[in-house]
Design a protein around this motif. Structure first.
Motif, PDB file in Angstrom:
ATOM      1  N   UNK A  17       0.834  -1.202   0.000  1.00  0.00           N
ATOM      2  CA  UNK A  17       0.000   0.000   0.000  1.00  0.00           C
ATOM      3  C   UNK A  17       0.868   1.251   0.000  1.00  0.00           C
ATOM      4  N   UNK A  18       0.456   2.233  -0.777  1.00  0.00           N
ATOM      5  CA  UNK A  18       1.125   3.533  -0.812  1.00  0.00           C
ATOM      6  C   UNK A  18       0.422   4.386   0.230  1.00  0.00           C
ATOM      7  N   UNK A  29       2.147  14.680   0.338  1.00  0.00           N
ATOM      8  CA  UNK A  29       1.039  13.797  -0.026  1.00  0.00           C
ATOM      9  C   UNK A  29       0.731  13.925  -1.514  1.00  0.00           C
ATOM     10  N   UNK A  30       0.721  15.149  -2.024  1.00  0.00           N
ATOM     11  CA  UNK A  30       0.442  15.373  -3.448  1.00  0.00           C
ATOM     12  C   UNK A  30       1.517  14.725  -4.316  1.00  0.00           C
ATOM     13  N   UNK A  31       2.788  14.855  -3.912  1.00  0.00           N
ATOM     14  CA  UNK A  31       3.875  14.236  -4.682  1.00  0.00           C
ATOM     15  C   UNK A  31       3.760  12.715  -4.696  1.00  0.00           C
ATOM     16  N   UNK A  32       3.445  12.131  -3.544  1.00  0.00           N
ATOM     17  CA  UNK A  32       3.292  10.672  -3.460  1.00  0.00           C
ATOM     18  C   UNK A  32       2.158  10.213  -4.366  1.00  0.00           C
ATOM     19  N   UNK A  33       1.045  10.935  -4.332  1.00  0.00           N
ATOM     20  CA  UNK A  33      -0.106  10.571  -5.165  1.00  0.00           C
ATOM     21  C   UNK A  33       0.251  10.657  -6.645  1.00  0.00           C
ATOM     22  N   UNK A  34       0.949  11.693  -7.029  1.00  0.00           N
ATOM     23  CA  UNK A  34       1.328  11.867  -8.435  1.00  0.00           C
ATOM     24  C   UNK A  34       2.332  10.803  -8.862  1.00  0.00           C
ATOM     25  N   UNK A  38      -2.053   7.488  -7.912  1.00  0.00           N
ATOM     26  CA  UNK A  38      -3.230   7.077  -7.139  1.00  0.00           C
ATOM     27  C   UNK A  38      -4.121   8.291  -6.896  1.00  0.00           C
ATOM     28  N   UNK A  39      -5.406   8.046  -6.794  1.00  0.00           N
ATOM     29  CA  UNK A  39      -6.364   9.128  -6.587  1.00  0.00           C
ATOM     30  C   UNK A  39      -6.693   9.311  -5.113  1.00  0.00           C
ATOM     31  N   UNK A  40      -6.419   8.294  -4.325  1.00  0.00           N
ATOM     32  CA  UNK A  40      -6.676   8.351  -2.884  1.00  0.00           C
ATOM     33  C   UNK A  40      -5.463   7.798  -2.157  1.00  0.00           C
ATOM     34  N   UNK A  41      -5.159   8.394  -1.009  1.00  0.00           N
ATOM     35  CA  UNK A  41      -3.956   8.026  -0.282  1.00  0.00           C
ATOM     36  C   UNK A  41      -4.305   7.746   1.178  1.00  0.00           C
ATOM     37  N   UNK A  42      -4.160   6.491   1.619  1.00  0.00           N
ATOM     38  CA  UNK A  42      -4.420   6.189   3.032  1.00  0.00           C
ATOM     39  C   UNK A  42      -3.407   6.905   3.939  1.00  0.00           C
TER      40      UNK A  42
END
Length: 154
Positions: A17-18, A29-34, A38-42
């Motif tokens: 899981x990311x 958080x935005x960098x990890x998502x990009x 992924x569109x959602x980040x736990x």
């Protein structure tokens, strides 16, 4: 891996899981998502327990916040508590999320703290700090450097 034939959530999920921790900045958080597309980040605690989920729309709401709202919150939550009765003399201008603090403060030791706290206001992209202290009096403060600008005449 092509996941169109997945039957269970386990077969469809991204593994590992990311995630981010609750203290991760919004920018991180935005960098990890990009990076991971992924569109959602736990958001998980240090014990691995799920604390919540950050979505792309959550991030957009923060960065699309109205400049006037940002200025009001910065004044109410940071400038007034830090500078008290002198806060009304300070200017807070916000343009496209960039906050400019300007004016004369009596305690310059609070300036770095003010900039740090304003930066933490949701929607703030950057902080430009032009807060200055009182004029130096060479007769009263002989140990402090003279920061007055002088012009040389020829």
């Amino acid at each position: 891996m092509y996941k169109a034939g997945a039957v269970t959530a386990g077969e469809l999920m991204t593994a590992p899981a990311v995630t981010v921790t609750p203290d991760a900045t919004l920018a991180r958080a935005a960098r990890v998502m990009a990076r991971h597309r992924v569109k959602r980040l736990p958001v998980v605690g240090h014990d691995g327990a799920l604390k919540g989920i950050v979505s792309r729309s959550d991030l957009l709401k923060v960065f699309l916040r109205d400049d006037e709202d940002i200025a009001e919150e910065a004044r109410r939550e940071v400038v007034e508590p830090l500078f008290g009765t002198h806060a009304e003399a300070l200017r807070i201008e916000v343009r496209d999320g960039v906050v400019t603090l300007s004016g004369l403060v009596h305690d310059t030791a609070l300036v770095p703290l003010a900039a740090l706290l304003v930066r933490a206001v949701e929607g703030v992209v950057d902080v430009q700090c032009a807060l200055t202290g009182p004029a130096r009096h060479p007769d009263l403060d002989p140990d402090l450097p003279d920061t007055r600008r002088t012009s040389a005449s020829t």
